[in-house]
Design an enzyme around this catalytic site. Structure first.
Site, PDB file in Angstrom:
ATOM      1  N   GLU A 259       7.053  -2.204 -24.172  1.00  8.07           N
ATOM      2  CA  GLU A 259       7.727  -3.427 -24.650  1.00  8.07           C
ATOM      3  C   GLU A 259       8.309  -3.134 -26.019  1.00  8.07           C
ATOM      4  O   GLU A 259       7.662  -2.482 -26.837  1.00  8.07           O
ATOM      5  CB  GLU A 259       6.754  -4.604 -24.851  1.00  8.07           C
ATOM      6  CG  GLU A 259       6.233  -5.289 -23.629  1.00  8.07           C
ATOM      7  CD  GLU A 259       5.309  -6.476 -23.980  1.00  8.07           C
ATOM      8  OE1 GLU A 259       5.260  -6.896 -25.162  1.00  8.07           O
ATOM      9  OE2 GLU A 259       4.636  -6.957 -23.058  1.00  8.07           O
ATOM     10  N   GLU A 307      11.783 -17.551 -21.861  1.00  7.86           N
ATOM     11  CA  GLU A 307      10.775 -18.190 -21.007  1.00  7.86           C
ATOM     12  C   GLU A 307      10.158 -19.373 -21.755  1.00  7.86           C
ATOM     13  O   GLU A 307       9.361 -19.184 -22.674  1.00  7.86           O
ATOM     14  CB  GLU A 307       9.693 -17.164 -20.629  1.00  7.86           C
ATOM     15  CG  GLU A 307      10.226 -15.964 -19.847  1.00  7.86           C
ATOM     16  CD  GLU A 307       9.168 -14.879 -19.687  1.00  7.86           C
ATOM     17  OE1 GLU A 307       8.166 -15.124 -18.984  1.00  7.86           O
ATOM     18  OE2 GLU A 307       9.332 -13.787 -20.254  1.00  7.86           O
ATOM     19  N   LYS A 310       6.225 -19.970 -22.425  1.00  7.92           N
ATOM     20  CA  LYS A 310       5.413 -19.073 -23.243  1.00  7.92           C
ATOM     21  C   LYS A 310       5.019 -19.765 -24.541  1.00  7.92           C
ATOM     22  O   LYS A 310       5.600 -20.766 -24.923  1.00  7.92           O
ATOM     23  CB  LYS A 310       6.173 -17.767 -23.522  1.00  7.92           C
ATOM     24  CG  LYS A 310       6.183 -16.833 -22.305  1.00  7.92           C
ATOM     25  CD  LYS A 310       6.788 -15.495 -22.607  1.00  7.92           C
ATOM     26  CE  LYS A 310       5.900 -14.620 -23.462  1.00  7.92           C
ATOM     27  NZ  LYS A 310       4.867 -13.932 -22.691  1.00  7.92           N
ATOM     28  N   GLU A 316       7.783 -17.034 -29.143  1.00  8.54           N
ATOM     29  CA  GLU A 316       7.506 -16.378 -27.856  1.00  8.54           C
ATOM     30  C   GLU A 316       8.479 -16.822 -26.758  1.00  8.54           C
ATOM     31  O   GLU A 316       8.645 -16.130 -25.753  1.00  8.54           O
ATOM     32  CB  GLU A 316       6.071 -16.673 -27.399  1.00  8.54           C
ATOM     33  CG  GLU A 316       4.993 -16.177 -28.350  1.00  8.54           C
ATOM     34  CD  GLU A 316       4.887 -14.662 -28.412  1.00  8.54           C
ATOM     35  OE1 GLU A 316       5.225 -13.994 -27.406  1.00  8.54           O
ATOM     36  OE2 GLU A 316       4.485 -14.146 -29.465  1.00  8.54           O
TER      37      GLU A 316
END
Length: 334
Positions: A259, A307, A310, A316
């Site tokens: 990541e 998203e 999250k 996030e």
């Protein structure tokens, strides 16, 4: 006569072309992490098409999502599949559970290019039992091997929080459980999967770190470490992992960046400009490698989509390259 001469010249030209092509460094493929923690995301088959139309050649998924695995069949996309953290305990304690996991999530699907299985993601940071990681890896390796699938490498994905030390040459594993994992990876030939975020290092140390060093936009050397000159924080973080592996007696283990990314909203320095700069520069940079390992790096950008489920931190929700409607969050080229 002339035809033969021309054919000979042509074969010489082809041989020269082969030499030239061999000397061009391979462009390292870039992957993108596909999380599904959001409302209104496209179907798995639409997501696979979006990867293909953008030339994204690798994908990481955070659990063995049957829809995604079905959609990926025949796609030629390289794949990292995570074992969900909550499944590690049963895989660690029970070889039969590992065999069943491999049957259900690997053998049951045809036409996949599975490169790595990650036995957990940032288990230590999530408060999980890190003692389950290594036995789960060992049981998964045994299950894959018994199924004739030993080419699929088993590892675990860790945060930069498992390392300590500065400059990069002084890197060690601060987490005690990492030494045995590193040594085990050296015996299997699997890489260590590392989540590498200059963004978080910068945000936590703004007094010491220039944002250009974090964004790959420094004009020259920022940190001189013996013979190694660091122009960006990403290389310094990756090489800290390499030093840690060396100090654990596992210097042969490769690092795959499982990541890396930068948020476009929701917090300090989180703008579309910075996110685009970081991710585009990351994609350009990985072919060069780091001062300690100057060969192409395999890297996965976090993440494919913004998203909205999250959290808890607002940031996030804003790491995506794309919005749920498949429009780009900002322009990016792979």
């Amino acid at each position: 006569e002339m035809a033969g001469h021309r054919a000979c010249m042509f074969s010489v030209a082809l041989a020269l072309l082969g030499v030239l092509l061999a000397s061009i460094p391979a462009v390292q493929s870039i992957g993108v992490c596909y999380g599904v923690n959001g409302d209104g995301l496209p179907s798995a088959s639409e997501v696979v098409r979006l990867y293909q139309s953008n030339g994204i050649t690798g994908m990481r998924i955070y659990f063995p999502d049957a829809d995604a695995l079905q959609a990926l069949s025949g796609s030629n996309i390289d794949l990292i599949i995570d074992v969900a953290n909550e499944d590690l305990a049963s895989l660690a304690s029970d070889r039969a559970a590992a065999t069943a996991w491999v049957q259900t999530n690997v053998q049951a699907h045809q036409g996949l290019n599975i490169k790595y299985i990650a036995a957990g993601n940032e288990v230590g940071d999530q408060g999980g039992d890190t003692g389950n990681i290594l036995p789960a890896m060992q049981n998964l390796d045994a299950a894959l091997s018994a199924a004739g699938l030993g080419g699929i490498k088993v590892s675990t994905s860790v945060s930069q929080g498992v390392t300590a030390g500065y400059p990069p040459s002084q890197g060690t594993f601060s987490a005690g459980y990492m030494g045995p994992i590193a040594q085990y990876l050296a015996t299997t030939g699997a890489p260590l999967l590392a989540n590498v975020y200059p963004y978080f290092s910068y945000v936590d140390n703004q007094a010491q770190i220039d944002i250009n060093y974090a964004l790959f936009t420094s004009p020259g050397t920022v940190v001189q470490d013996g013979a190694n000159a660091y122009q960006n924080l990403f290389d310094a973080l990756v090489d800290t992992f390499y030093s840690a592996l060396e100090s654990a007696g596992a210097g042969s283990v490769n690092v795959v960046v499982s990541e890396s990314g930068w948020p476009s909203a929701g917090g300090t320095a989180a703008t579309t400009d910075n996110a685009q700069t970081y991710n585009q520069n990351l994609i350009k940079h990985v072919g060069q490698g780091t001062p300690k390992r100057p060969s192409a790096i395999e890297a996965y950008v976090f993440a494919m989509f913004n998203e909205d489920k999250k959290g808890p931190a607002e940031i996030e929700k804003h790491f995506g390259l794309f919005n749920p409607d498949k429009s780009p969050a900002y322009p990016i080229s792979f």
